[in-house]
Write a protein that holds these residues in place. Structure first.
Motif, PDB file in Angstrom:
ATOM      1  N   PRO A 110      -8.857   8.796  27.458  1.00 10.80           N
ATOM      2  CA  PRO A 110      -9.335  10.008  28.009  1.00 10.80           C
ATOM      3  C   PRO A 110     -10.143   8.772  29.106  1.00 10.80           C
ATOM      4  O   PRO A 110     -10.254   9.229  30.032  1.00 10.80           O
ATOM      5  N   ALA A 111     -10.960   7.923  28.964  1.00  6.95           N
ATOM      6  CA  ALA A 111     -11.899   7.439  29.649  1.00  6.95           C
ATOM      7  C   ALA A 111     -11.233   6.686  30.762  1.00  6.95           C
ATOM      8  O   ALA A 111     -11.356   6.419  31.759  1.00  6.95           O
ATOM      9  N   LEU A 112     -10.204   5.601  30.396  1.00  6.86           N
ATOM     10  CA  LEU A 112      -9.329   4.656  30.632  1.00  6.86           C
ATOM     11  C   LEU A 112      -8.212   5.723  32.090  1.00  6.86           C
ATOM     12  O   LEU A 112      -8.130   5.395  32.857  1.00  6.86           O
ATOM     13  N   GLY A 113      -7.848   7.146  31.770  1.00  6.07           N
ATOM     14  CA  GLY A 113      -6.851   8.131  32.513  1.00  6.07           C
ATOM     15  C   GLY A 113      -7.686   8.060  33.328  1.00  6.07           C
ATOM     16  O   GLY A 113      -7.056   8.820  34.231  1.00  6.07           O
ATOM     17  N   THR A 114      -8.697   8.829  33.094  1.00  4.69           N
ATOM     18  CA  THR A 114      -9.449   9.304  34.463  1.00  4.69           C
ATOM     19  C   THR A 114     -10.135   8.079  35.792  1.00  4.69           C
ATOM     20  O   THR A 114     -10.485   8.326  36.506  1.00  4.69           O
ATOM     21  N   GLY A 115     -10.639   6.591  35.008  1.00  2.08           N
ATOM     22  CA  GLY A 115     -10.632   5.286  35.359  1.00  2.08           C
ATOM     23  C   GLY A 115     -12.320   5.195  35.062  1.00  2.08           C
ATOM     24  O   GLY A 115     -12.623   4.679  35.644  1.00  2.08           O
ATOM     25  N   GLU A 116     -12.793   6.817  34.663  1.00  2.00           N
ATOM     26  CA  GLU A 116     -14.783   6.127  33.774  1.00  2.00           C
ATOM     27  C   GLU A 116     -14.463   3.990  33.356  1.00  2.00           C
ATOM     28  O   GLU A 116     -15.278   4.017  33.374  1.00  2.00           O
ATOM     29  N   ALA A 117     -13.833   4.548  32.552  1.00  2.60           N
ATOM     30  CA  ALA A 117     -13.704   3.154  31.746  1.00  2.60           C
ATOM     31  C   ALA A 117     -12.250   2.483  32.668  1.00  2.60           C
ATOM     32  O   ALA A 117     -11.124   2.779  32.915  1.00  2.60           O
ATOM     33  N   VAL A 118     -12.397   0.885  32.793  1.00  3.46           N
ATOM     34  CA  VAL A 118     -10.998   0.159  33.933  1.00  3.46           C
ATOM     35  C   VAL A 118     -11.311  -1.341  32.759  1.00  3.46           C
ATOM     36  O   VAL A 118     -12.414  -1.944  31.631  1.00  3.46           O
ATOM     37  N   ALA A 119      -9.834  -1.484  31.925  1.00  2.00           N
ATOM     38  CA  ALA A 119      -9.794  -2.578  30.827  1.00  2.00           C
ATOM     39  C   ALA A 119      -8.540  -4.048  32.457  1.00  2.00           C
ATOM     40  O   ALA A 119      -7.650  -3.450  32.634  1.00  2.00           O
ATOM     41  N   THR A 120      -9.048  -4.766  31.044  1.00  2.00           N
ATOM     42  CA  THR A 120      -8.194  -6.110  31.419  1.00  2.00           C
ATOM     43  C   THR A 120      -8.144  -6.952  30.704  1.00  2.00           C
ATOM     44  O   THR A 120      -8.400  -6.146  28.949  1.00  2.00           O
ATOM     45  N   GLY A 121      -7.645  -8.135  30.312  1.00  3.54           N
ATOM     46  CA  GLY A 121      -6.981  -8.629  29.064  1.00  3.54           C
ATOM     47  C   GLY A 121      -7.721  -9.799  29.677  1.00  3.54           C
ATOM     48  O   GLY A 121      -6.756 -10.536  30.760  1.00  3.54           O
ATOM     49  N   ALA A 122      -8.302 -11.476  28.378  1.00  8.60           N
ATOM     50  CA  ALA A 122      -7.678 -12.340  28.467  1.00  8.60           C
ATOM     51  C   ALA A 122      -6.522 -12.785  28.209  1.00  8.60           C
ATOM     52  O   ALA A 122      -5.827 -13.830  26.976  1.00  8.60           O
ATOM     53  N   PHE A 123      -5.403 -12.886  29.167  1.00 10.18           N
ATOM     54  CA  PHE A 123      -3.490 -13.183  28.753  1.00 10.18           C
ATOM     55  C   PHE A 123      -3.360 -14.067  29.845  1.00 10.18           C
ATOM     56  O   PHE A 123      -3.402 -12.973  30.528  1.00 10.18           O
ATOM     57  N   PRO A 124      -2.442 -14.052  29.300  1.00 14.77           N
ATOM     58  CA  PRO A 124      -2.172 -15.441  28.437  1.00 14.77           C
ATOM     59  C   PRO A 124      -2.788 -16.451  27.708  1.00 14.77           C
ATOM     60  O   PRO A 124      -4.083 -16.175  28.300  1.00 14.77           O
ATOM     61  N   GLU A 125      -3.583 -16.838  26.642  1.00 13.96           N
ATOM     62  CA  GLU A 125      -4.638 -17.105  26.636  1.00 13.96           C
ATOM     63  C   GLU A 125      -4.889 -18.284  27.102  1.00 13.96           C
ATOM     64  O   GLU A 125      -4.529 -19.657  27.388  1.00 13.96           O
ATOM     65  N   ARG A 126      -6.340 -18.676  27.276  1.00 12.63           N
ATOM     66  CA  ARG A 126      -6.892 -19.718  28.392  1.00 12.63           C
ATOM     67  C   ARG A 126      -7.865 -19.838  28.112  1.00 12.63           C
ATOM     68  O   ARG A 126      -9.519 -18.441  27.976  1.00 12.63           O
ATOM     69  N   GLY A 127      -8.315 -20.806  27.410  1.00 17.29           N
ATOM     70  CA  GLY A 127      -9.406 -20.947  26.344  1.00 17.29           C
ATOM     71  C   GLY A 127      -9.330 -20.605  24.929  1.00 17.29           C
ATOM     72  O   GLY A 127      -8.509 -20.082  24.673  1.00 17.29           O
ATOM     73  N   ARG A 128     -10.588 -21.120  24.306  1.00 16.74           N
ATOM     74  CA  ARG A 128     -10.061 -20.877  22.827  1.00 16.74           C
ATOM     75  C   ARG A 128     -11.408 -20.049  22.462  1.00 16.74           C
ATOM     76  O   ARG A 128     -13.656 -20.006  23.027  1.00 16.74           O
ATOM     77  N   VAL A 129     -11.768 -18.809  22.203  1.00 20.48           N
ATOM     78  CA  VAL A 129     -12.193 -17.562  21.337  1.00 20.48           C
ATOM     79  C   VAL A 129     -11.907 -18.372  19.545  1.00 20.48           C
ATOM     80  O   VAL A 129     -11.017 -17.292  19.337  1.00 20.48           O
ATOM     81  N   SER A 130     -13.514 -17.365  19.424  1.00 19.77           N
ATOM     82  CA  SER A 130     -13.889 -17.601  17.836  1.00 19.77           C
ATOM     83  C   SER A 130     -14.281 -15.736  17.781  1.00 19.77           C
ATOM     84  O   SER A 130     -15.350 -15.888  18.378  1.00 19.77           O
ATOM     85  N   ALA A 131     -13.919 -15.465  16.338  1.00 15.17           N
ATOM     86  CA  ALA A 131     -14.641 -14.478  15.959  1.00 15.17           C
ATOM     87  C   ALA A 131     -15.621 -15.387  14.620  1.00 15.17           C
ATOM     88  O   ALA A 131     -14.223 -15.683  14.031  1.00 15.17           O
ATOM     89  N   ALA A 132     -16.420 -14.709  14.052  1.00 14.65           N
ATOM     90  CA  ALA A 132     -17.258 -14.838  12.758  1.00 14.65           C
ATOM     91  C   ALA A 132     -16.858 -13.622  11.964  1.00 14.65           C
ATOM     92  O   ALA A 132     -16.579 -12.827  12.862  1.00 14.65           O
ATOM     93  N   PRO A 133     -16.995 -14.072  11.510  1.00 19.72           N
ATOM     94  CA  PRO A 133     -17.285 -12.775  10.178  1.00 19.72           C
ATOM     95  C   PRO A 133     -17.463 -11.331  10.067  1.00 19.72           C
ATOM     96  O   PRO A 133     -17.063 -10.408  10.079  1.00 19.72           O
TER      97      PRO A 133
END
Length: 369
Positions: A102-125
């Motif tokens: 709902p938030a994305l549909g109304t513009g309250e939230a705006v999304a983007t993506g780090a695609f295609p992969e540029r740089g390296r991101v690691s996730a801790a446990p």
């Protein structure tokens, strides 16, 4: 294959054409500079064109993005839909869908993506992310960023969260881009760690941005046709010259190739058919042929095409930016070749049985939640 849009898809495209034509004028684009047009973005959300993507699917999104590309409207529509609404609908948990869609549909939230992969991101446990992405489109507008880690798990990061920094970056096209730095930033996993989620999102995003490129090229060519039909040389329109006709015809065929490959990839994804190779094909046409078209658009304007303030120059900038974003032609062909060389029963093949159906199945599950 049936690429004819359904009633809802056709209505969305027609409404988008009217909104973009009325509000994305050269004067407003110049006033926006390198940022987004907040008033236009609000209009798109208010008339339901953002939320409608859940119902119109990827082909409906491609049709609307064509209309955006024709006017090079500076709004984060492609990013919010390709990296927000569609991934959350397909891969989000019931709670994530209830909270985010709902938030994305109304513009309250705006999304983007780090695609295609540029740089390296690691996730801790514990799910905290560390790494840097040199540039992310529309990051300056975003409230959420979809980030793949080194293992290609998907993580949704809030841009206002501790450990998240966004630094403005100017790109070829004015896409409100930024450099994303994550320093132990908290994130929520999207897709439940399924290995096919990354491939599904990437294929849909490539297809969406190819659709955007089809519109950029169509807009550039339309301006060139208008210019050469009205500008006279030695008492005859420039369009009467064979060289001009041939250049415009080549640009038209390239534009149609981008459009039809994007339509096919979108249709296959919507139908739950294997489509990752088709998405790569659409991306290659959008990258390789797209830059030919926007160069032709400038050249057919003659001296006016060299004017940085001329509207056709904006199409040139967007075409080159999309070429860079999707990846150069040789890179995409190498990836497509590797994809085709893998046996169909290879579990790592992106369109192995069951994988390409994930988007459709996830979206259907979201509709029942």
């Amino acid at each position: 294959m049936d690429f004819r849009p359904g009633e809802e898809q056709a209505a969305a495209a027609a409404l988008a054409a009217r909104v973009f034509r009325d509000l994305s004028t050269p004067e407003r684009l110049a006033a926006a500079g390198s940022g987004s047009d907040a008033e236009l973005w609000k209009a798109l959300c208010d008339c339901g064109l953002v939320a409608a993507v859940e119902d119109t699917g990827l082909l409906g999104l491609v049709l609307v993005l064509e209309e955006q590309g024709r006017t090079t409207a500076q709004v984060p529509y492609a990013a919010t839909c390709a990296y927000g609404i569609l991934p959350v609908a397909a891969h989000g948990s019931p709670e994530q869908r209830r909270r985010l869609l709902p938030a994305l549909g109304t513009g309250e939230a705006v999304a983007t993506g780090a695609f295609p992969e540029r740089g390296r991101v690691s996730a801790a446990p514990d799910g905290r992310l560390t790494g840097t992405v040199p540039w992310v489109p529309w990051l300056r507008d975003a409230t959420h960023v979809l980030v793949p880690d080194a293992d290609r798990d998907l993580w949704l990061v809030r841009t206002d969260a501790p450990g998240v920094a966004a630094e403005p970056v100017e790109t070829t096209a004015p896409w409100s881009a930024g450099r994303l730095t994550l320093s132990g930033a908290g994130a929520e996993r999207l897709g439940g760690g399924r290995p096919d989620a990354y491939a599904s999102v990437l294929a849909a995003a490539r297809t969406a941005f190819a659709g955007l490129q089809a519109g950029v090229c169509a807009g550039s060519l339309a301006r060139a046709v208008e210019h050469t039909s009205t500008r006279e040389q030695f008492g005859r329109p420039l369009a009467a010259k064979q060289g001009v006709l041939l250049r415009a015809a080549d640009a038209h065929m390239d534009t149609e190739a981008i459009r039809v490959t994007a339509y096919e990839a979108a249709w296959r994804i919507d139908e739950g058919l294997p489509a990752d190779g088709h998405a790569l094909t659409a991306a290659w046409w959008a990258s390789e042929a797209g830059k030919r078209v926007v160069h032709a658009g400038q050249h057919l304007h003659g001296g006016a095409g060299a004017d940085l303030e001329h509207p056709v120059h904006r199409h040139f900038l967007w075409g080159r930016q999309l070429d860079a974003y999707l990846g150069c032609g040789s890179e995409l062909l190498a990836e497509l070749g590797a994809h085709l060389a893998r046996p169909e029963d290879d579990p790592d093949r992106a369109d192995a049985p069951g994988c390409a159906r994930t988007f459709r199945a996830g979206a259907a599950e979201g509709g029942r939640a």
